[in-house]
Design an enzyme around this catalytic site. Sequence first.
Site, PDB file in Angstrom:
ATOM      1  N   LYS A  63      50.239  71.290  16.910  1.00  0.00           N
ATOM      2  CA  LYS A  63      51.253  72.319  17.116  1.00  0.00           C
ATOM      3  C   LYS A  63      50.852  73.152  18.330  1.00  0.00           C
ATOM      4  O   LYS A  63      49.789  73.780  18.347  1.00  0.00           O
ATOM      5  CB  LYS A  63      51.395  73.226  15.898  1.00  0.00           C
ATOM      6  CG  LYS A  63      52.445  74.315  16.099  1.00  0.00           C
ATOM      7  CD  LYS A  63      52.360  75.371  15.017  1.00  0.00           C
ATOM      8  CE  LYS A  63      53.262  76.546  15.406  1.00  0.00           C
ATOM      9  NZ  LYS A  63      53.069  77.697  14.509  1.00  0.00           N
TER      10      LYS A  63
ATOM     11  N   GLY B 183      59.023  84.293  11.406  1.00  0.00           N
ATOM     12  CA  GLY B 183      60.036  85.264  11.044  1.00  0.00           C
ATOM     13  C   GLY B 183      60.519  85.220   9.613  1.00  0.00           C
ATOM     14  O   GLY B 183      61.148  86.163   9.131  1.00  0.00           O
TER      15      GLY B 183
ATOM     16  N   ASN C  19      53.574  81.149   7.239  1.00  0.00           N
ATOM     17  CA  ASN C  19      52.237  81.519   6.790  1.00  0.00           C
ATOM     18  C   ASN C  19      52.258  82.913   6.157  1.00  0.00           C
ATOM     19  O   ASN C  19      52.045  83.078   4.963  1.00  0.00           O
ATOM     20  CB  ASN C  19      51.260  81.466   7.956  1.00  0.00           C
ATOM     21  CG  ASN C  19      49.805  81.701   7.534  1.00  0.00           C
ATOM     22  OD1 ASN C  19      48.925  81.696   8.362  1.00  0.00           O
ATOM     23  ND2 ASN C  19      49.529  81.923   6.264  1.00  0.00           N
ATOM     24  N   THR C  20      52.573  83.930   6.967  1.00  0.00           N
ATOM     25  CA  THR C  20      52.512  85.308   6.492  1.00  0.00           C
ATOM     26  C   THR C  20      53.440  85.559   5.316  1.00  0.00           C
ATOM     27  O   THR C  20      53.118  86.344   4.421  1.00  0.00           O
ATOM     28  CB  THR C  20      52.850  86.282   7.631  1.00  0.00           C
ATOM     29  OG1 THR C  20      52.038  85.986   8.761  1.00  0.00           O
ATOM     30  CG2 THR C  20      52.590  87.721   7.218  1.00  0.00           C
TER      31      THR C  20
END
Length: 264
Positions: free
Chosen positions: A101, A189, A210-211
């Site tokens: 990535k 996002g 992820n977050t």
Amino acid sequence: MNDKLIIAGKSYDSRLLVGTGKYKDFTETKNAIETSGAEIITIAIRRSNIGQHPNEPSLLEILPPSKYTLLPNTAGCYTADDAVRTLRLARELLDGHSLVKLEVLGDPQSLYPNVIETIAAAKTLVAEGFQVMVYTSDDPIIAKQLEDIGCVAIMPLASLIGSGMGILNPWNLQLIMDRVSVPVIVDAGVGTASDAAIAMELGCAGVLMNTAIAGAQQPVLMAKAMKQAVEAGRSAYLAGRMPKKLYSASPSSPTAGIITSTRA
């Protein structure tokens, strides 16, 4: 129904891709990723140990390559040279692994992609035999250029990395999907399950996050929610939603043939 995600010639059952950072410990990381059902996991080479620090615990001990498709990424890179150098290291550490990535950031505040440096890095990496999944802006012209370079997946942001703001510009995502033939995967996002479902309902091939999971109060439970949301959104897209109609009511049950009372 045979509905696989195909990336660089390999098929996957899950359309949810997840990151490995920001968890409180390896146990939480392992539990959340297992619960998510993700088969592709992305690893920040600059922030995670996958063998470059032999005296420290390795992420590969809990997330083995035999079970997951690893997706080394260039988080924290701000130039094409840094990104290329980082992925060359990843390929060496992972015995020739080529699926990567690419992300080249523009500044440390917004983490918005620097598309000029991204294009430069993509050209070098593709020429060196890497299979590049690329984080980029939601610009359809840039997306098409990256596909033409040879990237195997286009990964536009939905909103800024870590913002949790959701899908801010669905029209640009649609333009990108109309113009490229490789998978379009929303990257950055997503904040909650409804954001992931919307991305899939729009027709995106997958969602990377992820977050949204690691930053939840209960990451493992959120991982479950995200898995369900991606699956539900994909099913809704394939099913084809009813058309929207303004001020054109149509009852769920037909009215024809209803017996009505009459007065003599």
